[in-house]
Design a protein around this motif. Sequence first.
Motif, PDB file in Angstrom:
ATOM      1  N   LYS A  62      43.925  68.315  34.017  1.00 32.77           N
ATOM      2  CA  LYS A  62      44.553  67.056  33.631  1.00 32.77           C
ATOM      3  C   LYS A  62      44.829  66.228  34.885  1.00 32.77           C
ATOM      4  CE  LYS A  62      47.015  68.956  29.676  1.00 32.77           C
ATOM      5  NZ  LYS A  62      48.334  69.266  29.138  1.00 32.77           N
ATOM      6  N   GLY A  63      44.218  65.075  34.970  1.00 31.16           N
ATOM      7  CA  GLY A  63      44.479  64.186  36.088  1.00 31.16           C
ATOM      8  C   GLY A  63      43.718  64.527  37.352  1.00 31.16           C
ATOM      9  N   GLU A  64      42.999  65.636  37.387  1.00 28.85           N
ATOM     10  CA  GLU A  64      42.249  66.022  38.568  1.00 28.85           C
ATOM     11  C   GLU A  64      40.755  65.858  38.382  1.00 28.85           C
ATOM     12  OE1 GLU A  64      44.330  69.274  38.028  1.00 28.85           O
ATOM     13  OE2 GLU A  64      46.017  68.446  39.117  1.00 28.85           O
ATOM     14  N   LYS A  65      40.360  65.093  37.406  1.00 33.60           N
ATOM     15  CA  LYS A  65      38.934  64.937  37.129  1.00 33.60           C
ATOM     16  C   LYS A  65      38.207  64.261  38.281  1.00 33.60           C
ATOM     17  CE  LYS A  65      39.520  65.102  32.212  1.00 33.60           C
ATOM     18  NZ  LYS A  65      39.548  64.417  30.960  1.00 33.60           N
ATOM     19  N   LEU A  66      38.830  63.276  38.898  1.00 37.25           N
ATOM     20  CA  LEU A  66      38.196  62.620  40.040  1.00 37.25           C
ATOM     21  C   LEU A  66      38.037  63.593  41.201  1.00 37.25           C
ATOM     22  CD1 LEU A  66      37.063  60.050  41.308  1.00 37.25           C
ATOM     23  CD2 LEU A  66      39.380  59.520  42.076  1.00 37.25           C
ATOM     24  N   ASP A  67      39.054  64.411  41.456  1.00 36.93           N
ATOM     25  CA  ASP A  67      38.967  65.412  42.523  1.00 36.93           C
ATOM     26  C   ASP A  67      37.844  66.410  42.261  1.00 36.93           C
ATOM     27  OD1 ASP A  67      41.123  64.211  43.737  1.00 36.93           O
ATOM     28  OD2 ASP A  67      42.588  65.629  42.916  1.00 36.93           O
ATOM     29  N   ILE A  68      37.726  66.836  41.002  1.00 32.69           N
ATOM     30  CA  ILE A  68      36.680  67.795  40.652  1.00 32.69           C
ATOM     31  C   ILE A  68      35.301  67.176  40.823  1.00 32.69           C
ATOM     32  CG2 ILE A  68      35.697  69.110  38.736  1.00 32.69           C
ATOM     33  CD1 ILE A  68      38.584  69.553  37.776  1.00 32.69           C
ATOM     34  N   LEU A  69      35.143  65.931  40.404  1.00 37.07           N
ATOM     35  CA  LEU A  69      33.856  65.250  40.571  1.00 37.07           C
ATOM     36  C   LEU A  69      33.497  65.069  42.042  1.00 37.07           C
ATOM     37  CD1 LEU A  69      34.015  62.569  37.739  1.00 37.07           C
ATOM     38  CD2 LEU A  69      32.549  64.589  37.854  1.00 37.07           C
ATOM     39  N   VAL A  70      34.481  64.716  42.853  1.00 39.90           N
ATOM     40  CA  VAL A  70      34.222  64.559  44.291  1.00 39.90           C
ATOM     41  C   VAL A  70      33.818  65.892  44.906  1.00 39.90           C
ATOM     42  CG1 VAL A  70      35.322  64.052  46.504  1.00 39.90           C
ATOM     43  CG2 VAL A  70      35.663  62.522  44.566  1.00 39.90           C
ATOM     44  N   MET A  71      34.513  66.981  44.520  1.00 36.59           N
ATOM     45  CA  MET A  71      34.149  68.298  45.049  1.00 36.59           C
ATOM     46  C   MET A  71      32.755  68.707  44.609  1.00 36.59           C
ATOM     47  SD  MET A  71      37.584  70.640  45.082  1.00 36.59           S
ATOM     48  CE  MET A  71      37.834  70.581  43.330  1.00 36.59           C
ATOM     49  N   CYS A  72      32.414  68.438  43.352  1.00 35.69           N
ATOM     50  CA  CYS A  72      31.075  68.772  42.857  1.00 35.69           C
ATOM     51  C   CYS A  72      29.999  67.949  43.554  1.00 35.69           C
ATOM     52  CB  CYS A  72      30.996  68.563  41.355  1.00 35.69           C
ATOM     53  SG  CYS A  72      31.933  69.784  40.422  1.00 35.69           S
ATOM     54  N   ALA A  73      30.323  66.738  43.937  1.00 36.17           N
ATOM     55  CA  ALA A  73      29.348  65.907  44.634  1.00 36.17           C
ATOM     56  C   ALA A  73      29.225  66.300  46.102  1.00 36.17           C
ATOM     57  CB  ALA A  73      29.743  64.437  44.517  1.00 36.17           C
ATOM     58  N   LEU A  74      30.322  66.691  46.711  1.00 37.65           N
ATOM     59  CA  LEU A  74      30.291  67.004  48.139  1.00 37.65           C
ATOM     60  C   LEU A  74      29.834  68.425  48.442  1.00 37.65           C
ATOM     61  CD1 LEU A  74      33.511  65.256  49.456  1.00 37.65           C
ATOM     62  CD2 LEU A  74      31.148  64.500  49.646  1.00 37.65           C
ATOM     63  N   LYS A  75      29.953  69.333  47.478  1.00 38.14           N
ATOM     64  CA  LYS A  75      29.580  70.727  47.726  1.00 38.14           C
ATOM     65  C   LYS A  75      28.117  70.878  48.131  1.00 38.14           C
ATOM     66  CE  LYS A  75      29.567  75.314  45.720  1.00 38.14           C
ATOM     67  NZ  LYS A  75      29.856  76.122  44.545  1.00 38.14           N
ATOM     68  N   PRO A  76      27.145  70.283  47.421  1.00 31.19           N
ATOM     69  CA  PRO A  76      25.749  70.429  47.874  1.00 31.19           C
ATOM     70  C   PRO A  76      25.516  69.832  49.258  1.00 31.19           C
ATOM     71  CG  PRO A  76      25.814  69.612  45.625  1.00 31.19           C
ATOM     72  CD  PRO A  76      27.212  69.585  46.132  1.00 31.19           C
ATOM     73  N   LEU A  77      26.186  68.738  49.552  1.00 33.58           N
ATOM     74  CA  LEU A  77      26.034  68.150  50.885  1.00 33.58           C
ATOM     75  C   LEU A  77      26.626  69.057  51.956  1.00 33.58           C
ATOM     76  CD1 LEU A  77      26.866  64.431  50.085  1.00 33.58           C
ATOM     77  CD2 LEU A  77      24.623  65.433  50.506  1.00 33.58           C
ATOM     78  N   ALA A  78      27.785  69.645  51.673  1.00 31.82           N
ATOM     79  CA  ALA A  78      28.418  70.521  52.644  1.00 31.82           C
ATOM     80  C   ALA A  78      27.587  71.787  52.870  1.00 31.82           C
ATOM     81  CB  ALA A  78      29.827  70.890  52.178  1.00 31.82           C
ATOM     82  N   ILE A  79      27.041  72.348  51.800  1.00 37.16           N
ATOM     83  CA  ILE A  79      26.216  73.551  51.945  1.00 37.16           C
ATOM     84  C   ILE A  79      24.935  73.231  52.705  1.00 37.16           C
ATOM     85  CG2 ILE A  79      24.846  75.226  50.644  1.00 37.16           C
ATOM     86  CD1 ILE A  79      27.083  75.256  48.574  1.00 37.16           C
ATOM     87  N   SER A  80      24.330  72.089  52.404  1.00 34.74           N
ATOM     88  CA  SER A  80      23.112  71.695  53.116  1.00 34.74           C
ATOM     89  C   SER A  80      23.398  71.456  54.590  1.00 34.74           C
ATOM     90  CB  SER A  80      22.522  70.432  52.492  1.00 34.74           C
ATOM     91  OG  SER A  80      22.177  70.670  51.157  1.00 34.74           O
ATOM     92  N   ALA A  81      24.509  70.800  54.882  1.00 36.70           N
ATOM     93  CA  ALA A  81      24.867  70.553  56.279  1.00 36.70           C
ATOM     94  C   ALA A  81      25.155  71.862  57.009  1.00 36.70           C
ATOM     95  CB  ALA A  81      26.075  69.622  56.354  1.00 36.70           C
ATOM     96  N   ALA A  82      25.806  72.807  56.331  1.00 34.14           N
ATOM     97  CA  ALA A  82      26.082  74.104  56.953  1.00 34.14           C
ATOM     98  C   ALA A  82      24.785  74.875  57.205  1.00 34.14           C
ATOM     99  CB  ALA A  82      27.014  74.921  56.064  1.00 34.14           C
ATOM    100  N   ALA A  83      23.849  74.848  56.251  1.00 30.81           N
ATOM    101  CA  ALA A  83      22.564  75.531  56.435  1.00 30.81           C
ATOM    102  C   ALA A  83      21.779  74.894  57.564  1.00 30.81           C
ATOM    103  CB  ALA A  83      21.757  75.493  55.140  1.00 30.81           C
ATOM    104  N   PHE A  84      21.785  73.575  57.624  1.00 27.48           N
ATOM    105  CA  PHE A  84      21.077  72.874  58.700  1.00 27.48           C
ATOM    106  C   PHE A  84      21.702  73.193  60.052  1.00 27.48           C
ATOM    107  CE2 PHE A  84      20.390  69.115  61.362  1.00 27.48           C
ATOM    108  CZ  PHE A  84      19.001  69.091  61.356  1.00 27.48           C
ATOM    109  N   GLY A  85      23.032  73.186  60.109  1.00 28.94           N
ATOM    110  CA  GLY A  85      23.718  73.505  61.363  1.00 28.94           C
ATOM    111  C   GLY A  85      23.463  74.926  61.822  1.00 28.94           C
TER     112      GLY A  85
END
Length: 122
Positions: A62-85
């Motif tokens: 409840k009320g954290e839907k924007l936070d969840i969407l941001v985390m779901c959007a940033l997770k693939p980018l963070a994992i890709s950046a970590a793999a690249f690094g």
Amino acid sequence: MFVPLDLSRNTIILAIGFGLAWRLARLGLNPTVDRIIEMLAQAGSPAALIALGINLFRFEAKGEKLDILVMCALKPLAISAAAFGLAKLLGLHRSRPASSCCSRRCRPAPTRITLRFSISGW
């Protein structure tokens, strides 16, 4: 207040210390005890996952839907950046083949770290 005294009374620290002393003394374990410890070690990860699932079951979004969407959007980018690094840090290259089997009849499977970013136009 006195940290070494508190650490010496901690049961986890004591268990680690006794286990280390047992290992350094090269004492063996009874096969029955060894099997029990092995079964407990194998049950640790599933028990942790069940506990995590129980806690997530009670979670309300409840009320954290924007936070969840941001985390779901940033997770693939963070994992890709970590793999690249890590690939850059460890010096991994796409051209290095790695054998995936032990016989001569198998072809070596290429080791690839691929980062694909696609921007599709409308």
